[in-house]
Design a protein around this motif. Structure first.
Motif, PDB file in Angstrom:
ATOM      1  N   LEU A  75       0.825  -1.241  -0.128  1.00  0.00           N
ATOM      2  CA  LEU A  75      -0.074   0.000  -0.154  1.00  0.00           C
ATOM      3  C   LEU A  75       0.877   1.306  -0.072  1.00  0.00           C
ATOM      4  CD1 LEU A  75      -3.112  -0.934   2.213  1.00  0.00           C
ATOM      5  CD2 LEU A  75      -3.053   0.000  -0.054  1.00  0.00           C
ATOM      6  N   ASP A  79       0.830   3.716  -2.875  1.00  0.00           N
ATOM      7  CA  ASP A  79       0.485   5.436  -2.617  1.00  0.00           C
ATOM      8  C   ASP A  79       1.644   6.148  -3.111  1.00  0.00           C
ATOM      9  OD1 ASP A  79      -0.612   7.568  -1.504  1.00  0.00           O
ATOM     10  OD2 ASP A  79      -0.225   7.036   0.733  1.00  0.00           O
TER      11      ASP A  79
ATOM     12  N   PHE B  65     -11.636  -5.607  -4.626  1.00  0.00           N
ATOM     13  CA  PHE B  65     -10.390  -6.501  -3.893  1.00  0.00           C
ATOM     14  C   PHE B  65      -9.988  -6.233  -2.552  1.00  0.00           C
ATOM     15  CE2 PHE B  65      -5.642  -6.950  -3.671  1.00  0.00           C
ATOM     16  CZ  PHE B  65      -5.386  -8.255  -3.871  1.00  0.00           C
ATOM     17  N   TYR B 105      -6.028  -0.190   6.587  1.00  0.00           N
ATOM     18  CA  TYR B 105      -5.853  -0.612   5.331  1.00  0.00           C
ATOM     19  C   TYR B 105      -6.826  -0.466   4.224  1.00  0.00           C
ATOM     20  CZ  TYR B 105      -1.965  -3.811   6.528  1.00  0.00           C
ATOM     21  OH  TYR B 105      -0.683  -4.354   7.055  1.00  0.00           O
ATOM     22  N   TRP B 108      -7.003   3.544   3.920  1.00  0.00           N
ATOM     23  CA  TRP B 108      -5.876   3.662   2.930  1.00  0.00           C
ATOM     24  C   TRP B 108      -6.047   3.472   1.677  1.00  0.00           C
ATOM     25  CZ3 TRP B 108      -0.224   1.862   4.058  1.00  0.00           C
ATOM     26  CH2 TRP B 108       0.884   2.714   3.616  1.00  0.00           C
ATOM     27  N   THR B 109      -6.548   2.514   1.200  1.00  0.00           N
ATOM     28  CA  THR B 109      -6.741   2.149  -0.138  1.00  0.00           C
ATOM     29  C   THR B 109      -7.679   3.303  -0.522  1.00  0.00           C
ATOM     30  OG1 THR B 109      -6.528  -0.053   0.685  1.00  0.00           O
ATOM     31  CG2 THR B 109      -7.585   0.372  -1.836  1.00  0.00           C
ATOM     32  N   ILE B 112      -6.237   6.273  -1.472  1.00  0.00           N
ATOM     33  CA  ILE B 112      -5.280   6.408  -2.477  1.00  0.00           C
ATOM     34  C   ILE B 112      -5.954   6.451  -3.623  1.00  0.00           C
ATOM     35  CG2 ILE B 112      -3.558   4.903  -3.759  1.00  0.00           C
ATOM     36  CD1 ILE B 112      -2.724   3.836  -1.080  1.00  0.00           C
ATOM     37  N   ARG B 115      -8.019   9.932  -4.706  1.00  0.00           N
ATOM     38  CA  ARG B 115      -7.194  11.231  -4.094  1.00  0.00           C
ATOM     39  C   ARG B 115      -7.669  12.511  -4.999  1.00  0.00           C
ATOM     40  NH1 ARG B 115      -1.969   9.759  -2.403  1.00  0.00           N
ATOM     41  NH2 ARG B 115      -1.923   8.384  -4.002  1.00  0.00           N
TER      42      ARG B 115
END
Lengths: 159, 115
Positions: A75, A79, B65, B105, B108-109, B112, B115
């Motif tokens: 990740l 990122d 996913f 996680y 965060w995904t 990303i 954004r």
């Protein structure tokens, strides 16, 4: 003692189910120290696990390592590579040049490939494919071989 | 032997069993698609990489996913901890830690991707 034997061995009650004989037997069993072979060295050097057990164990280990720390690392890379052109170039030209990063990536490839191949085998076992003892063993070897070949191929590609 | 099981409610782990396999299949399909797209498409550059992840289908597929991974990982981690983590207080603490890690996680995904 005589009475106890009589209860245990009396015809029609071969197991001594009046209670007395049974109790004596269970206390005798409890006193006897039971051998334990649960140490890591026993697992690695004394007990010979079948190849199917190794696939299963490595499936667990690779799965755990994929959750942490590998997922976090991937990740982080995703990122950085999507953040900006500079970030992408940094990952490609600086970060990925480092041998430790490459080794880490090869380890990730192995863990992913093994977890993938072993998982496919388990899915096939669920629908009774390759469930016989011999084919289960054969496919366990195939899982190990395939994941190592995949690792070698992609490891060679990224090095 | 008659086992009087209530099929609805307790589930006896069947839900986890099925979820583990369905999420595995989703991730397997995504992995193969990703491999084909990355290896079969144009040579990778920042523009190609960014364009891939700004397409709607790719964002949705990647989110699918990530959700599958979170669910799959949670079941797997729970099984491992139930088998090895002793005493129960340590196991409970690790359950909480991994629940937070997996939730992070997922967050965060999403961060990303959008954004």
């Amino acid at each position: 003692m005589l009475r106890c034997d009589a209860i245990i061995k009396s015809p029609g009650n071969p197991r001594g189910e009046k209670g007395l004989g049974r109790n004596l037997m269970s206390t005798a069993a409890a006193k006897k120290p039971r051998p334990k072979y649960l140490s890591l060295s026993a697992l690695l050097f004394e007990i010979r696990m079948p190849v199917t057990a190794w696939v299963s164990g490595m499936h667990r280990i690779s799965g755990a390592l994929l959750v942490f720390p590998l997922a976090a690392w991937l990740l982080y890379l995703l990122d950085m590579s999507l953040s900006s052109e500079q970030g992408y170039n940094h990952v490609r030209d600086v970060y990925f040049r480092h041998p430790l990063v490459k080794l880490g990536m090869i380890f990730f490839i192995w863990a992913y490939a093994h977890h993938f191949c072993a998982g496919i085998r388990f899915l096939l076992l669920d629908i009774n494919k390759g469930i016989e003892k011999e084919s289960a063993k054969t496919w366990a070897y195939v899982v190990f071989a395939a994941s190592i070949l995949i690792t070698i191929y992609f490891g060679w590609r990224i090095w | 032997m008659v086992v009087n099981r209530v099929v609805v409610g307790a589930h006896y782990g069947l839900g986890n069993f099925i979820a583990q396999r369905v999420t595995a299949l989703i991730m397997a399909v995504y992995s193969v698609i990703m491999l084909v797209v990355v290896m079969g498409g144009r040579p990778l550059s920042y523009a190609v990489w960014r364009d891939l992840f700004t397409q709607g289908w790719m964002r949705v597929a990647t989110l699918l996913f990530a959700i599958s991974l979170a669910w799959h990982a949670w079941i797997g981690i729970k099984e491992i901890l139930i088998d090895y983590a002793r005493p129960d207080s340590l196991r409970f603490a690790l359950h909480v830690v991994f629940a937070l890690v997996i939730a992070a996680y997922l967050g965060w995904t999403i961060q990303i991707l959008w954004r």
